[in-house]
Design a protein around this motif. Structure first.
Motif, PDB file in Angstrom:
ATOM      1  N   VAL A  24      42.772  33.395  49.433  1.00 23.37           N
ATOM      2  CA  VAL A  24      43.998  33.334  48.770  1.00 23.37           C
ATOM      3  C   VAL A  24      45.301  32.361  49.589  1.00 23.37           C
ATOM      4  O   VAL A  24      45.637  32.895  50.421  1.00 23.37           O
ATOM      5  CB  VAL A  24      44.841  34.562  48.198  1.00 23.37           C
ATOM      6  N   ARG A  35      45.546  34.021  39.623  1.00 21.10           N
ATOM      7  CA  ARG A  35      45.889  35.403  40.274  1.00 21.10           C
ATOM      8  C   ARG A  35      44.792  36.472  39.775  1.00 21.10           C
ATOM      9  O   ARG A  35      44.422  37.282  40.697  1.00 21.10           O
ATOM     10  CB  ARG A  35      47.481  35.611  39.727  1.00 21.10           C
ATOM     11  N   ASP A  74      48.040  45.462  46.215  1.00 17.63           N
ATOM     12  CA  ASP A  74      47.049  45.532  45.223  1.00 17.63           C
ATOM     13  C   ASP A  74      45.922  46.319  45.690  1.00 17.63           C
ATOM     14  O   ASP A  74      45.192  45.634  46.579  1.00 17.63           O
ATOM     15  CB  ASP A  74      46.617  44.260  44.737  1.00 17.63           C
ATOM     16  N   ILE A 130      44.401  36.575  53.125  1.00 17.01           N
ATOM     17  CA  ILE A 130      45.693  35.584  52.464  1.00 17.01           C
ATOM     18  C   ILE A 130      45.672  34.719  53.389  1.00 17.01           C
ATOM     19  O   ILE A 130      45.970  35.034  54.775  1.00 17.01           O
ATOM     20  CB  ILE A 130      46.886  36.334  52.186  1.00 17.01           C
ATOM     21  N   LEU A 146      49.810  40.987  46.722  1.00 17.87           N
ATOM     22  CA  LEU A 146      48.619  41.207  47.030  1.00 17.87           C
ATOM     23  C   LEU A 146      48.250  42.252  47.930  1.00 17.87           C
ATOM     24  O   LEU A 146      47.317  43.088  47.678  1.00 17.87           O
ATOM     25  CB  LEU A 146      48.069  39.862  47.470  1.00 17.87           C
ATOM     26  N   THR A 173      54.322  36.998  46.251  1.00 16.28           N
ATOM     27  CA  THR A 173      53.090  37.016  45.960  1.00 16.28           C
ATOM     28  C   THR A 173      52.162  37.600  46.921  1.00 16.28           C
ATOM     29  O   THR A 173      51.308  38.481  46.655  1.00 16.28           O
ATOM     30  CB  THR A 173      52.511  35.513  45.820  1.00 16.28           C
ATOM     31  N   ASN A 198      55.233  36.109  39.331  1.00 21.55           N
ATOM     32  CA  ASN A 198      54.514  37.459  39.369  1.00 21.55           C
ATOM     33  C   ASN A 198      54.795  38.536  38.349  1.00 21.55           C
ATOM     34  O   ASN A 198      54.011  39.247  38.018  1.00 21.55           O
ATOM     35  CB  ASN A 198      54.861  38.134  40.880  1.00 21.55           C
ATOM     36  N   PHE A 231      42.364  44.292  45.805  1.00 23.47           N
ATOM     37  CA  PHE A 231      42.330  43.173  46.530  1.00 23.47           C
ATOM     38  C   PHE A 231      41.917  43.316  48.031  1.00 23.47           C
ATOM     39  O   PHE A 231      42.156  44.049  48.784  1.00 23.47           O
ATOM     40  CB  PHE A 231      43.637  42.382  46.530  1.00 23.47           C
ATOM     41  N   VAL A 285      41.315  37.080  42.075  1.00 16.71           N
ATOM     42  CA  VAL A 285      41.388  37.036  43.679  1.00 16.71           C
ATOM     43  C   VAL A 285      40.646  38.000  43.856  1.00 16.71           C
ATOM     44  O   VAL A 285      40.675  38.600  45.175  1.00 16.71           O
ATOM     45  CB  VAL A 285      42.863  37.309  43.920  1.00 16.71           C
ATOM     46  N   TYR A 286      39.783  38.933  43.112  1.00 18.97           N
ATOM     47  CA  TYR A 286      38.988  40.116  43.526  1.00 18.97           C
ATOM     48  C   TYR A 286      37.535  39.581  43.770  1.00 18.97           C
ATOM     49  O   TYR A 286      37.122  38.883  43.146  1.00 18.97           O
ATOM     50  CB  TYR A 286      39.379  40.985  42.177  1.00 18.97           C
TER      51      TYR A 286
END
Length: 242
Positions: free
Chosen positions: A61, A48, A106, A113, A103, A99, A138, A109, A51-52
């Motif tokens: 993702v 996790r 965020d 997805i 995301l 999740t 999470n 991010f 993911v950037y």
């Protein structure tokens, strides 16, 4: 006791230990046992945290449950879209709403997805998913990401995963039952280093075992209500999406 320096004594002990480990490893592999790794909140959190975008390379993702874990092969997706890095965040038996929401909320991010979901799971899962682990995973990530000790946990987790993927002795296959069994019992699913899952239904299960598993899965699915509750969805949309 014969005169012997402590150094030679320790070298002898380590040599015996190494020979024993090596012999057991070879013996278990000869019987058909394979190394295994196991999912955990720490391993999931490690993925996790990655993911950037990095060096201009965005992430794809994968979110979902067992269908995503078993049916999507990250390496194949990676080969098809080399400009992205693929991360598997699906969790077995657990809808991915939390999740995906995390995301989307965020600000850092900026990836894509890929969400595998049934229509009833596009909003928070109900009582039919009693063992939904997604909220817990999470929460664990959100809490630990704010604490410096997470780096130590990541390092320990990666060491465990790397060793577990190479040594049968660190897996559940290294049991006394398998040591003395002519045909050791192997799990029919195995997690890979990228957190995807490979299934070996035909090679590790008998036809009777496959039918029993099929009947069990049908029974479980029939016990769940997959009908989309339109009022529940409308209330959710009004409160969460407005």
């Amino acid at each position: 006791m014969p005169e012997m320096g402590y150094l030679r004594l320790w070298v002898g002990v380590l040599a015996v230990f190494a020979l024993t480990v090596f012999s057991l490893e070879v013996y278990l592999r000869h019987k058909g046992c394979t190394p295994q790794i196991y999912d955990s909140k720490v391993l999931w959190s490690f993925h996790r945290s990655d993911v950037y975008s990095e060096n201009g390379k965005k992430r794809i993702v994968i979110a979902g449950a067992s269908r995503a874990l078993l049916d999507i092969v990250p390496s194949v997706l990676q080969d098809s879209f080399p400009e992205y890095k693929v991360k598997m965040l699906a969790i077995d038996g657990s809808p991915a709403y939390e999740t995906v929401k995390s995301l989307c909320e965020d600000p850092d991010f900026d990836g894509v997805i890929l969400w595998s979901a049934l229509s009833p799971t596009v909003f928070p899962a109900g009582d039919e998913y009693k063992y939904n682990k997604t909220p817990e995973y999470n929460r664990y990530y959100n809490y630990q990401s704010r604490h410096t000790e997470m780096l130590d946990k990541y390092i320990n987790c990666l060491i465990d995963v790397q060793l577990g993927s190479r040594l049968v002795l660190l897996s559940k296959s290294a049991s006394l039952k398998n040591l003395f069994s002519k045909k050791p019992k192997q799990p029919y699913i195995a997690m890979n280093l990228d957190r995807s899952i490979s299934a070996y239904y035909k090679t590790r299960m008998t036809e009777k075992e496959r039918q029993k598993l099929k009947d069990y899965r049908i029974h479980i699915e029939q016990g769940r209500s997959h009908k989309l509750d339109y009022q529940r969805f409308a209330d959710f949309a009004e409160n969460e999406l407005s």
